[in-house]
Design a protein around this motif. Structure first.
Motif, PDB file in Angstrom:
ATOM      1  N   PHE A   1       0.833  -1.209   0.000  1.00  0.00           N
ATOM      2  CA  PHE A   1       0.000   0.000   0.000  1.00  0.00           C
ATOM      3  C   PHE A   1       0.866   1.257   0.000  1.00  0.00           C
ATOM      4  O   PHE A   1       0.630   2.198  -0.758  1.00  0.00           O
ATOM      5  CB  PHE A   1      -0.948  -0.017   1.212  1.00  0.00           C
ATOM      6  N   LEU A   2       1.911   1.284   0.854  1.00  0.00           N
ATOM      7  CA  LEU A   2       2.805   2.448   0.907  1.00  0.00           C
ATOM      8  C   LEU A   2       3.592   2.609  -0.398  1.00  0.00           C
ATOM      9  O   LEU A   2       3.820   3.732  -0.870  1.00  0.00           O
ATOM     10  CB  LEU A   2       3.765   2.320   2.092  1.00  0.00           C
ATOM     11  N   PHE A   3       4.007   1.520  -0.982  1.00  0.00           N
ATOM     12  CA  PHE A   3       4.734   1.583  -2.245  1.00  0.00           C
ATOM     13  C   PHE A   3       3.846   2.164  -3.352  1.00  0.00           C
ATOM     14  O   PHE A   3       4.252   3.044  -4.104  1.00  0.00           O
ATOM     15  CB  PHE A   3       5.227   0.174  -2.647  1.00  0.00           C
ATOM     16  N   ILE A   4       2.615   1.670  -3.453  1.00  0.00           N
ATOM     17  CA  ILE A   4       1.675   2.169  -4.469  1.00  0.00           C
ATOM     18  C   ILE A   4       1.361   3.641  -4.215  1.00  0.00           C
ATOM     19  O   ILE A   4       1.324   4.458  -5.139  1.00  0.00           O
ATOM     20  CB  ILE A   4       0.388   1.307  -4.487  1.00  0.00           C
ATOM     21  N   LEU A   5       1.160   4.007  -2.963  1.00  0.00           N
ATOM     22  CA  LEU A   5       0.884   5.399  -2.607  1.00  0.00           C
ATOM     23  C   LEU A   5       2.072   6.295  -2.972  1.00  0.00           C
ATOM     24  O   LEU A   5       1.901   7.387  -3.514  1.00  0.00           O
ATOM     25  CB  LEU A   5       0.574   5.516  -1.106  1.00  0.00           C
ATOM     26  N   GLY A   6       3.291   5.822  -2.729  1.00  0.00           N
ATOM     27  CA  GLY A   6       4.494   6.579  -3.095  1.00  0.00           C
ATOM     28  C   GLY A   6       4.608   6.784  -4.597  1.00  0.00           C
ATOM     29  O   GLY A   6       4.962   7.869  -5.074  1.00  0.00           O
ATOM     30  N   VAL A   7       4.324   5.735  -5.365  1.00  0.00           N
ATOM     31  CA  VAL A   7       4.376   5.842  -6.828  1.00  0.00           C
ATOM     32  C   VAL A   7       3.331   6.826  -7.323  1.00  0.00           C
ATOM     33  O   VAL A   7       3.601   7.673  -8.186  1.00  0.00           O
ATOM     34  CB  VAL A   7       4.188   4.451  -7.479  1.00  0.00           C
ATOM     35  N   ILE A   8       2.127   6.755  -6.780  1.00  0.00           N
ATOM     36  CA  ILE A   8       1.048   7.656  -7.192  1.00  0.00           C
ATOM     37  C   ILE A   8       1.410   9.107  -6.861  1.00  0.00           C
ATOM     38  O   ILE A   8       1.230  10.010  -7.686  1.00  0.00           O
ATOM     39  CB  ILE A   8      -0.291   7.248  -6.547  1.00  0.00           C
ATOM     40  N   LEU A   9       1.932   9.347  -5.680  1.00  0.00           N
ATOM     41  CA  LEU A   9       2.326  10.709  -5.295  1.00  0.00           C
ATOM     42  C   LEU A   9       3.471  11.223  -6.166  1.00  0.00           C
ATOM     43  O   LEU A   9       3.498  12.400  -6.540  1.00  0.00           O
ATOM     44  CB  LEU A   9       2.715  10.758  -3.820  1.00  0.00           C
ATOM     45  N   SER A  10       4.409  10.352  -6.491  1.00  0.00           N
ATOM     46  CA  SER A  10       5.517  10.753  -7.374  1.00  0.00           C
ATOM     47  C   SER A  10       5.000  11.148  -8.746  1.00  0.00           C
ATOM     48  O   SER A  10       5.415  12.173  -9.311  1.00  0.00           O
ATOM     49  CB  SER A  10       6.533   9.622  -7.511  1.00  0.00           C
ATOM     50  N   LEU A  11       4.110  10.329  -9.300  1.00  0.00           N
ATOM     51  CA  LEU A  11       3.529  10.644 -10.605  1.00  0.00           C
ATOM     52  C   LEU A  11       2.735  11.947 -10.561  1.00  0.00           C
ATOM     53  O   LEU A  11       2.828  12.780 -11.473  1.00  0.00           O
ATOM     54  CB  LEU A  11       2.633   9.511 -11.096  1.00  0.00           C
ATOM     55  N   PHE A  12       1.965  12.127  -9.517  1.00  0.00           N
ATOM     56  CA  PHE A  12       1.172  13.339  -9.372  1.00  0.00           C
ATOM     57  C   PHE A  12       2.073  14.572  -9.299  1.00  0.00           C
ATOM     58  O   PHE A  12       1.828  15.582  -9.974  1.00  0.00           O
ATOM     59  CB  PHE A  12       0.282  13.239  -8.122  1.00  0.00           C
ATOM     60  N   SER A  13       3.129  14.518  -8.495  1.00  0.00           N
ATOM     61  CA  SER A  13       4.021  15.677  -8.377  1.00  0.00           C
ATOM     62  C   SER A  13       4.756  15.933  -9.685  1.00  0.00           C
ATOM     63  O   SER A  13       4.968  17.083 -10.073  1.00  0.00           O
ATOM     64  CB  SER A  13       5.004  15.481  -7.229  1.00  0.00           C
TER      65      SER A  13
END
Length: 186
Positions: free
Chosen positions: A6-18
């Motif tokens: 969950f944290l890995f997916i959340l990190g990837v999503i936040l990276s893409l968003f930024s």
């Protein structure tokens, strides 16, 4: 285990968003610079050099592209050339007027005993000569100015085409780098 995924997916999503937000902000500043660049080119074509220089300054504040710098320098040169040409034309016209005044004074002194009709005719001839000389200098100046404007217009069009190609190439490189980054991650 679920927390790590969950944290890995959340990190990837936040990276893409930024990354997407950063790209949007960069596109806005590049678009502002490019818009100012194009409006500066239009002003140069309309022979409004002072306004064009201001537009190029604003474009340089938002985008340090080489083509914008070149157009800015060309506009400055054209402004200097116009000022120099105006000074030369004014000097030539003043010299012509002084010469004509001297000629008129000499003819007046030589023909001082002539009647008023002859004086009126010489005044008319001098006025006609002055108007013809003024017309000739004005037409010559318009021809030089038109030639410079045509040359500058062709240069601006070539640089504008180069600018469009450069923006397209930058987009391709960004798209390729995004594709490579996405392949390496997975």
């Amino acid at each position: 285990m679920f927390k790590k995924i969950f944290l890995f997916i959340l990190g990837v999503i936040l990276s893409l968003f930024s990354f997407l937000e950063f790209k949007k902000s960069m596109n806005k500043t590049e678009n502002i610079g490019y818009t100012k660049f194009l409006s500066g080119n239009k002003l140069v074509e309309e022979n409004k050099i002072k306004e064009a220089i201001e537009e190029y300054k604003l474009a340089l504040d938002n985008n340090n592209d080489i083509n914008i710098k070149k157009n800015y320098e060309l506009a400055l040169k054209q402004q200097e050339n116009q000022q120099d040409q105006n000074k030369k034309d004014n000097q030539e016209q003043n010299e012509n007027n002084q010469e004509q005044n001297k000629n008129q004074q000499q003819s007046d002194q030589e023909n001082g005993n002539n009647n008023e009709n002859k004086n009126n005719q010489s005044d008319q001839n001098n006025n006609e000569n002055n108007s013809e000389n003024n017309k000739q200098t004005q037409s010559e100046q318009q021809q030089q100015d038109q030639q410079k404007a045509d040359e500058l217009k062709s240069i601006m069009q070539r640089l504008e085409g180069n600018e469009k190609r450069a923006f397209k190439n930058n987009e391709r490189v960004l798209n390729m780098s995004e594709d490579k980054n996405s392949e390496n991650r997975w």
